[in-house]
Motif scaffolding. Structure first.
Motif, PDB file in Angstrom:
ATOM      1  N   LEU A 198      13.899  -8.781  11.646  1.00 45.01           N
ATOM      2  CA  LEU A 198      14.227  -9.261  10.312  1.00 45.01           C
ATOM      3  C   LEU A 198      14.237 -10.752  10.359  1.00 45.01           C
ATOM      4  O   LEU A 198      14.304 -11.519   9.373  1.00 45.01           O
ATOM      5  CB  LEU A 198      15.323  -8.482   9.593  1.00 45.01           C
ATOM      6  CG  LEU A 198      15.271  -7.119   9.518  1.00 45.01           C
ATOM      7  CD1 LEU A 198      16.568  -6.504   8.872  1.00 45.01           C
ATOM      8  CD2 LEU A 198      14.199  -6.874   8.208  1.00 45.01           C
ATOM      9  N   GLN A 199      14.154 -11.258  11.581  1.00 43.96           N
ATOM     10  CA  GLN A 199      14.368 -12.877  11.577  1.00 43.96           C
ATOM     11  C   GLN A 199      13.107 -13.345  11.331  1.00 43.96           C
ATOM     12  O   GLN A 199      12.055 -12.865  11.696  1.00 43.96           O
ATOM     13  CB  GLN A 199      14.801 -13.405  13.031  1.00 43.96           C
ATOM     14  CG  GLN A 199      16.292 -12.583  13.489  1.00 43.96           C
ATOM     15  CD  GLN A 199      17.098 -13.220  12.483  1.00 43.96           C
ATOM     16  OE1 GLN A 199      17.343 -14.388  12.110  1.00 43.96           O
ATOM     17  NE2 GLN A 199      18.026 -12.325  12.129  1.00 43.96           N
ATOM     18  N   PRO A 200      13.247 -14.613  10.847  1.00 45.06           N
ATOM     19  CA  PRO A 200      12.056 -15.510  10.598  1.00 45.06           C
ATOM     20  C   PRO A 200      11.166 -15.540  11.904  1.00 45.06           C
ATOM     21  O   PRO A 200      11.408 -15.642  12.991  1.00 45.06           O
ATOM     22  CB  PRO A 200      12.464 -16.859  10.102  1.00 45.06           C
ATOM     23  CG  PRO A 200      13.528 -16.374   9.194  1.00 45.06           C
ATOM     24  CD  PRO A 200      14.427 -15.403  10.322  1.00 45.06           C
ATOM     25  N   GLY A 201       9.607 -15.609  11.875  1.00 43.51           N
ATOM     26  CA  GLY A 201       8.861 -15.731  13.162  1.00 43.51           C
ATOM     27  C   GLY A 201       8.748 -14.542  13.755  1.00 43.51           C
ATOM     28  O   GLY A 201       7.752 -14.543  14.774  1.00 43.51           O
ATOM     29  N   SER A 202       9.234 -13.309  13.191  1.00 44.50           N
ATOM     30  CA  SER A 202       8.803 -12.071  13.950  1.00 44.50           C
ATOM     31  C   SER A 202       7.388 -11.678  13.235  1.00 44.50           C
ATOM     32  O   SER A 202       6.772 -12.226  12.470  1.00 44.50           O
ATOM     33  CB  SER A 202       9.742 -11.002  13.411  1.00 44.50           C
ATOM     34  OG  SER A 202       9.459 -10.441  11.899  1.00 44.50           O
ATOM     35  N   GLN A 203       6.979 -10.469  13.863  1.00 47.00           N
ATOM     36  CA  GLN A 203       5.737  -9.845  13.520  1.00 47.00           C
ATOM     37  C   GLN A 203       5.638  -9.282  12.073  1.00 47.00           C
ATOM     38  O   GLN A 203       4.634  -8.508  11.645  1.00 47.00           O
ATOM     39  CB  GLN A 203       5.082  -9.164  14.449  1.00 47.00           C
ATOM     40  CG  GLN A 203       4.432 -10.053  15.611  1.00 47.00           C
ATOM     41  CD  GLN A 203       4.381  -9.146  16.987  1.00 47.00           C
ATOM     42  OE1 GLN A 203       5.314  -8.556  17.434  1.00 47.00           O
ATOM     43  NE2 GLN A 203       3.087  -9.051  17.467  1.00 47.00           N
ATOM     44  N   LYS A 204       6.851  -9.148  11.607  1.00 46.24           N
ATOM     45  CA  LYS A 204       6.933  -8.349  10.142  1.00 46.24           C
ATOM     46  C   LYS A 204       6.159  -9.419   9.208  1.00 46.24           C
ATOM     47  O   LYS A 204       6.227 -10.793   9.119  1.00 46.24           O
ATOM     48  CB  LYS A 204       8.631  -8.715   9.787  1.00 46.24           C
ATOM     49  CG  LYS A 204       8.629  -7.931   8.444  1.00 46.24           C
ATOM     50  CD  LYS A 204      10.253  -7.827   8.080  1.00 46.24           C
ATOM     51  CE  LYS A 204      10.725  -7.311   6.815  1.00 46.24           C
ATOM     52  NZ  LYS A 204      10.069  -8.083   5.568  1.00 46.24           N
ATOM     53  N   LYS A 205       5.424  -8.681   8.241  1.00 47.60           N
ATOM     54  CA  LYS A 205       4.589  -9.508   7.316  1.00 47.60           C
ATOM     55  C   LYS A 205       5.287  -9.680   5.924  1.00 47.60           C
ATOM     56  O   LYS A 205       5.954  -8.725   5.691  1.00 47.60           O
ATOM     57  CB  LYS A 205       3.268  -8.601   7.125  1.00 47.60           C
ATOM     58  CG  LYS A 205       2.426  -8.369   8.532  1.00 47.60           C
ATOM     59  CD  LYS A 205       2.065  -9.865   9.287  1.00 47.60           C
ATOM     60  CE  LYS A 205       1.538  -9.582  10.473  1.00 47.60           C
ATOM     61  NZ  LYS A 205       2.078  -9.589  11.890  1.00 47.60           N
ATOM     62  N   PRO A 206       4.786 -10.613   5.231  1.00 44.23           N
ATOM     63  CA  PRO A 206       5.527 -10.829   3.910  1.00 44.23           C
ATOM     64  C   PRO A 206       4.638 -10.043   2.862  1.00 44.23           C
ATOM     65  O   PRO A 206       3.653  -9.528   3.234  1.00 44.23           O
ATOM     66  CB  PRO A 206       4.941 -12.226   3.551  1.00 44.23           C
ATOM     67  CG  PRO A 206       3.871 -12.670   4.382  1.00 44.23           C
ATOM     68  CD  PRO A 206       4.002 -11.784   5.616  1.00 44.23           C
ATOM     69  N   PRO A 207       5.021  -9.773   1.581  1.00 47.05           N
ATOM     70  CA  PRO A 207       4.382  -8.948   0.559  1.00 47.05           C
ATOM     71  C   PRO A 207       2.925  -9.769   0.432  1.00 47.05           C
ATOM     72  O   PRO A 207       2.597 -10.824   0.573  1.00 47.05           O
ATOM     73  CB  PRO A 207       5.033  -9.458  -0.738  1.00 47.05           C
ATOM     74  CG  PRO A 207       6.449  -9.856  -0.141  1.00 47.05           C
ATOM     75  CD  PRO A 207       6.380 -10.490   1.240  1.00 47.05           C
ATOM     76  N   LEU A 208       2.108  -8.756  -0.064  1.00 44.13           N
ATOM     77  CA  LEU A 208       0.647  -9.310  -0.100  1.00 44.13           C
ATOM     78  C   LEU A 208       0.862 -10.235  -1.445  1.00 44.13           C
ATOM     79  O   LEU A 208       1.058  -9.804  -2.597  1.00 44.13           O
ATOM     80  CB  LEU A 208      -0.185  -8.020  -0.685  1.00 44.13           C
ATOM     81  CG  LEU A 208      -1.576  -8.284  -0.717  1.00 44.13           C
ATOM     82  CD1 LEU A 208      -2.325  -8.773   0.300  1.00 44.13           C
ATOM     83  CD2 LEU A 208      -2.356  -6.942  -1.322  1.00 44.13           C
ATOM     84  N   ASP A 209       0.094 -11.385  -1.334  1.00 46.44           N
ATOM     85  CA  ASP A 209       0.048 -12.326  -2.656  1.00 46.44           C
ATOM     86  C   ASP A 209      -1.359 -12.585  -2.895  1.00 46.44           C
ATOM     87  O   ASP A 209      -2.170 -12.188  -2.541  1.00 46.44           O
ATOM     88  CB  ASP A 209       1.141 -13.676  -2.132  1.00 46.44           C
ATOM     89  CG  ASP A 209       0.259 -14.365  -0.994  1.00 46.44           C
ATOM     90  OD1 ASP A 209      -0.769 -13.952  -0.701  1.00 46.44           O
ATOM     91  OD2 ASP A 209       0.742 -15.128  -0.172  1.00 46.44           O
ATOM     92  N   ALA A 210      -1.092 -13.303  -3.947  1.00 47.61           N
ATOM     93  CA  ALA A 210      -2.544 -13.817  -4.646  1.00 47.61           C
ATOM     94  C   ALA A 210      -3.756 -14.210  -3.779  1.00 47.61           C
ATOM     95  O   ALA A 210      -4.828 -14.111  -4.113  1.00 47.61           O
ATOM     96  CB  ALA A 210      -2.190 -14.473  -5.974  1.00 47.61           C
ATOM     97  N   LYS A 211      -3.079 -15.168  -2.967  1.00 44.92           N
ATOM     98  CA  LYS A 211      -3.977 -15.884  -1.971  1.00 44.92           C
ATOM     99  C   LYS A 211      -4.360 -14.792  -0.919  1.00 44.92           C
ATOM    100  O   LYS A 211      -5.746 -15.318  -0.630  1.00 44.92           O
ATOM    101  CB  LYS A 211      -2.933 -16.867  -1.230  1.00 44.92           C
ATOM    102  CG  LYS A 211      -3.574 -17.655  -0.103  1.00 44.92           C
ATOM    103  CD  LYS A 211      -2.953 -18.810   0.446  1.00 44.92           C
ATOM    104  CE  LYS A 211      -3.805 -19.486   1.327  1.00 44.92           C
ATOM    105  NZ  LYS A 211      -2.915 -20.544   2.357  1.00 44.92           N
TER     106      LYS A 211
END
Length: 225
Positions: A198-211
């Motif tokens: 859950l820490q920043p920089g992990s391989q967890k991906k953000p939500p799908l965005d318009a970009k």
């Protein structure tokens, strides 16, 4: 010694994200090869990597595994995240199938046309708060343990936490009427392997965005098949 699992998918959540969650929860390091273009996906098909012509695909223990549930089942069984016996596994399966149903609805929200987004979001919130979360709230309360099944950490806990966090992205106070789930979220989030993921920089991906959305639609030829 076997190498790290290697995950083949686009650089986003989709159906690979739960696989990332389970590997991370098990403390397993993994590599990723991203499909950046439609051609990357076609090459995997042409090279015979994809049994049914689709990703996610995970290279693990000498296998090229496809089909999300098969991959999740294998990881869970290998890393003792699948209960102690057949009855616990059946209960885990029931919980997990429901979380995956809700996860799927949330996952498709960015794909909705603008005029349908508000109705779709309302449907997510309604289903989460009336069909799914009350069941987990009661199950945890009645069970009286820190975990959903038995008295040990399982994939059911991992996948419920993943889906809770996705639901909170839709409505930050969605757990306001579920105090047991709030405590569950805090407790599972603090497990060392989960906390690290859950820490920043992990391989967890953000939500799908318009970009990213047009790129994903191009890779999978969405709307043209």
């Amino acid at each position: 010694m076997a190498g790290k699992p290697k995950l083949y998918y686009f650089n986003g959540r989709g159906r690979m994200e739960t696989i990332r969650w389970l590997l991370a929860a098990a403390g397993v390091e993994f590599e990723e090869q991203f499909c950046e273009t439609r051609e990357d996906l076609l090459k995997l098909r042409q090279d015979g990597y994809l049994l049914f012509q689709q990703v996610p695909m995970v290279e693990i223990d000498g296998m090229k595994m496809v089909q999300t549930r098969a991959i999740l089942n294998y990881i869970s069984g290998k890393h003792s995240l699948y209960g102690k016996d057949l009855k616990e596994r059946a209960l885990i399966d029931m919980y997990v199938e429901a979380t995956m149903d809700l996860n799927e609805i949330i996952m498709h929200h960015p794909l909705q046309p603008p005029e349908a987004k508000a109705k779709h979001l309302a449907s997510i919130i309604e289903k989460a708060t009336t069909r799914y979360f009350p069941v987990y709230e009661k199950a945890l309360k009645d069970h009286g343990q820190d975990f959903l099944v038995g008295n040990r950490f399982s994939r059911a806990d991992v996948q419920l936490l993943e889906t809770i966090l996705m639901a909170e992205e839709c409505k930050p106070d969605i757990l306001s009427k579920f105090p047991v789930l709030q405590a569950f979220k805090a407790r599972i989030s603090n497990i060392p392997t989960i906390k690290k993921f859950l820490q920043p920089g992990s391989q967890k991906k953000p939500p799908l965005d318009a970009k990213l959305l047009p790129k994903v639609m191009s890779i999978f030829n969405i709307g043209n098949e």
